[in-house]
Design a protein around this motif. Structure first.
Motif, mmCIF file in Angstrom:
data_model
loop_
_atom_site.group_PDB
_atom_site.id
_atom_site.type_symbol
_atom_site.label_atom_id
_atom_site.label_comp_id
_atom_site.label_asym_id
_atom_site.label_seq_id
_atom_site.Cartn_x
_atom_site.Cartn_y
_atom_site.Cartn_z
ATOM 1 N N GLU A 123 1.040 -1.183 -0.268
ATOM 2 C CA GLU A 123 0.199 -0.430 -0.345
ATOM 3 C C GLU A 123 0.260 1.399 0.236
ATOM 4 O OE1 GLU A 123 -2.723 -0.915 3.359
ATOM 5 O OE2 GLU A 123 -3.431 -2.320 2.199
ATOM 6 N N LYS A 124 2.127 0.477 0.896
ATOM 7 C CA LYS A 124 3.045 2.576 0.986
ATOM 8 C C LYS A 124 3.875 2.569 -0.420
ATOM 9 C CE LYS A 124 3.278 3.336 5.511
ATOM 10 N NZ LYS A 124 4.874 3.798 6.458
ATOM 11 N N ARG B 56 1.246 4.260 -2.956
ATOM 12 C CA ARG B 56 1.315 5.725 -3.159
ATOM 13 C C ARG B 56 2.348 6.529 -3.469
ATOM 14 N NH1 ARG B 56 -1.302 4.386 1.785
ATOM 15 N NH2 ARG B 56 0.375 4.334 3.808
ATOM 16 N N ASP C 180 8.258 1.965 11.866
ATOM 17 C CA ASP C 180 7.332 3.429 11.560
ATOM 18 C C ASP C 180 6.063 3.259 12.727
ATOM 19 O OD1 ASP C 180 5.399 5.910 10.560
ATOM 20 O OD2 ASP C 180 5.007 5.116 8.989
ATOM 21 N N SER D 134 2.527 2.519 11.125
ATOM 22 C CA SER D 134 2.529 1.284 10.381
ATOM 23 C C SER D 134 0.903 0.518 10.666
ATOM 24 C CB SER D 134 3.619 0.644 10.685
ATOM 25 O OG SER D 134 3.704 -0.128 11.326
ATOM 26 N N VAL E 204 11.661 2.671 2.636
ATOM 27 C CA VAL E 204 10.669 3.091 3.119
ATOM 28 C C VAL E 204 10.277 2.187 4.386
ATOM 29 C CG1 VAL E 204 8.507 2.278 2.421
ATOM 30 C CG2 VAL E 204 9.669 2.129 0.681
ATOM 31 N N VAL F 249 7.660 1.200 7.456
ATOM 32 C CA VAL F 249 6.374 -0.361 7.872
ATOM 33 C C VAL F 249 6.185 0.305 9.350
ATOM 34 C CG1 VAL F 249 7.136 -1.090 4.970
ATOM 35 C CG2 VAL F 249 8.278 -1.644 7.389
#
Length: 641
Positions: free
Chosen positions: A468-469, A472, A598, A601, A639, A641
């Motif tokens: 999903e990230k 985006r 994150d 997340s 990234v 997460v």
């Protein structure tokens, strides 16, 4: 993609029926199934009867009703659980010729449209798979040590050598995994045929010691035993379950041998041999109570002890090999279905796709097996840890089989329930009995299974969040192509293949390549891999090609969950579809992600860190997809997460 119908139980039958094998080939498959399919359940007489009888009582341990009750429980467990549930029913619930827990999960999922129902079935599949790994650790440990314990019968002074010799045999067994099992497998069937013949012969010989054991054929003795013994009967049932462990292998190995060869081997050879041996052990302990310390080896005359110990050791190695091979196969399926990170998977045979070797899984299994041997140090101790994993797997198999019978075979819900619920109740009784062994060792499969379910759930959830990230961060590929047509960067010769999990988005590697290199190849391919819920995908359905813009193509490769993706080989098929593919002028662009935790997340911090650890230990994508290393370009991204 076109898929063959699997909407009725008639559409299975495995290789033997589907391919119309000759009688000679049929019997070869039946013989082979004795080695691979029945190795585990075939070595249960080494310890199952003794452990069950010890659990049956204290001062009345050799009362006649106890012996008859235990024998009757073992017999009817073999008939109800193995023969009727697995051999006659579940072997008909195949997924295009393949069996096994994850195969059954994929078949059940295909019929469910409700997302919650699909998720529930997935979690059930995870639980069953995790429990199978627990079984894969305990089976080699208990099987090999139970065979080597025969040395104690020869001479009590040899007891100190049991554990060291067991460890030596296990080291040798795991050491040969990298060479493949094809050569050894050729001897599995004949060796196990000799083993089952010996089991039957020893049983027939000693039934004459007390022919009254034949009365145990009547289920009355099992019922009376339960009525008279209460909680002790439940404890005994947990030990009796040792006699049916390995039944799940019947279903898992369906694709290797076919339904009818497996059924024939069981009904006409394996089942009679097991029953005769158990009844022989029962007759022996009734006539000579001192034989209870090792009833199996006390069946053997003194002159035959060493040959039988050697044969038993070979049989237990075969049983262990079968479950190790099963763990390799299950791991490949789990990786393909997105339940585990990528593992390096090596093929050990040029002709047999099922012959694979996973180095990291071998190391994990060997470490776990040796730990269990050193922890429990005897087959009786390991028996307390055995059973819970297998009974849990059997219960989940029954639950998913109910869904398949109802939704795939199109039987009514009540008829499906009438068929499977009685077996699920039996499985639940075995689970309850095995739970009583948790303090004495039953915690082992629970710990292993719980840890693996947590890993699978974490990997699945983390992968979804990461996807999903990533989406985006990306943009629709059509929008990118439109922008490139308005302002085209410098073109360079050759073909660039960009791997992505989302065919509709511009891959991160493509975006970063444009950002940093400011060039575009003459031909560009957006490549995605799709794992179908069928074991294998036909070659004509392997490749899906579409043009999405000038000098841009979208290619989707379809693989089954039993297949190891090989991108170059699959792309070669595209030549027949009009795409000129030259591996020497093609570069594969991969995005190598550096993951950071994150706080937002959506996962607890421990799960976040576990996912990052799993992602870092995953096999390199270029190796997993078998890409030529000198044609791969990796572009790093970070990234959270």
């Amino acid at each position: 993609m076109t898929q063959a119908s699997t909407d009725s139980p008639a559409n299975n039958g495995g290789h033997a029926e589907a391919e119309g094998h000759s009688p000679k080939t049929f019997w070869t498959l039946a013989l082979g199934s004795m080695g691979v399919v029945y190795g585990d359940i075939g070595t249960s007489p080494l310890y199952a009867f003794k452990v069950a009888l010890v659990a049956a009582g204290d001062e009345t341990i050799l009362a006649r009703d106890n012996v008859l009750g235990v024998l009757s429980l073992i017999l009817w467990a073999l008939i109800l659980v193995v023969t009727i549930k697995y051999v006659l029913i579940l072997l008909r619930a195949d997924n295009k010729g393949e069996g096994g827990t994850l195969s059954l999960m994929a078949l059940a999922q295909r019929t469910l449209k409700n997302p919650a129902a699909r998720t529930t079935v997935t979690i059930l599949g995870m639980i069953a798979a995790a429990l199978f790994y627990g079984d894969a650790l305990i089976t080699p440990a208990i099987s090999v040590i139970s065979a080597v314990e025969g040395l104690e019968v020869v001479s009590p002074q040899l007891e100190t050598y049991v554990v060291p010799l067991t460890i030596l045999i296990l080291f040798g067994l795991f050491a040969v995994q990298s060479r493949g099992t094809a050569l050894v497998a050729a001897y599995f069937g004949p060796i196990m045929m000799v083993w089952f013949t010996v089991l039957a012969g020893l049983g027939i010989w000693h039934i004459a010691d007390d022919p009254s054991v034949i009365a145990a054929l009547n289920p009355y003795w099992a019922v009376v035993f339960f009525i008279d013994h209460g909680l002790v009967a439940l404890l005994t049932l947990g030990a009796v379950f040792l006699a049916v462990t390995g039944a799940e292998a019947l279903y898992a190995d369906l694709g290797h041998f076919g339904r009818k060869p497996i059924q024939t081997a069981w009904l006409f050879f394996v089942l009679p041999a097991l029953v005769l041996n158990y009844f022989g052990q029962g007759a022996l302990v009734l006539s000579d109570p001192s034989a209870l310390d090792a009833p199996f080896y006390k069946l053997v005359p003194s002159w035959g002890l060493y040959p039988v110990i050697i044969l038993a050791t070979l049989a237990t190695v075969i049983a262990s090999q079968a479950v190790i091979t099963g763990a390799f196969s299950l791991t490949r399926q789990a990786v393909q279905l997105g339940l585990l990170p990528r593992f390096q998977i090596l093929r050990t045979s040029e002709t047999q796709a099922g012959q694979i070797y996973i180095p990291r899984m071998r190391a994990l299994l060997l470490t776990g097996v040796l730990f269990l041997v050193l922890l429990f140090r005897s087959s009786e101790g390991l028996a307390h840890a055995y059973g819970l994993a297998v009974s849990g797997t059997m219960f989940v198999d029954g639950l998913m089989a109910f869904i398949v019978i109802w939704r795939v075979w199109k039987w009514s819900v009540w008829t499906s329930a009438l068929m499977m619920v009685p077996f699920m109740l039996i499985d639940f009784a075995f689970i309850s009995a095995n739970f009583l062994k948790v303090p004495d060792g039953g915690w082992v499969p629970l710990l292993i299974g719980g840890a693996l379910v947590a890993i699978m759930l974490t990997w699945r959830k983390g992968a979804r969040i990461l996807t999903e990230k990533t989406q985006r961060m990306e943009m629709p590929v059509e929008d990118l192509i439109e922008q490139l047509q308005k302002s085209c960067p410098h073109r360079v010769p050759g073909t660039a293949v960009f791997l992505t999990a989302t065919p509709g988005s511009a891959p991160t590697a493509l975006l970063h390549s444009l950002k940093h290199y400011k060039v575009l190849h003459e031909n560009n391919v957006i490549l995605s891999i799709v794992t179908e819920d069928v074991p294998r995908v036909s070659l004509q359905d392997r490749v899906e090609i579409s043009e999405i813009g000038e000098n841009f193509m979208r290619v989707i490769l379809h693989f089954g969950f039993m297949e190891t993706p090989n991108i170059p080989r699959a792309l070669a098929i595209a030549r027949k579809l009009g795409w000129t593919f030259d591996i020497m002028s093609t570069s594969f662009f991969l995005s190598r992600r550096t993951l950071k935790p994150d706080q937002r997340s959506g996962m607890p911090i421990w799960q976040d860190k576990l996912f990052i650890f799993l992602a870092r230990t995953a096999d390199d994508a270029s190796n997993y997809f078998q890409l030529p290393t000198d044609r791969v370009v990796e572009i790093g991204t970070q990234v959270t997460v």
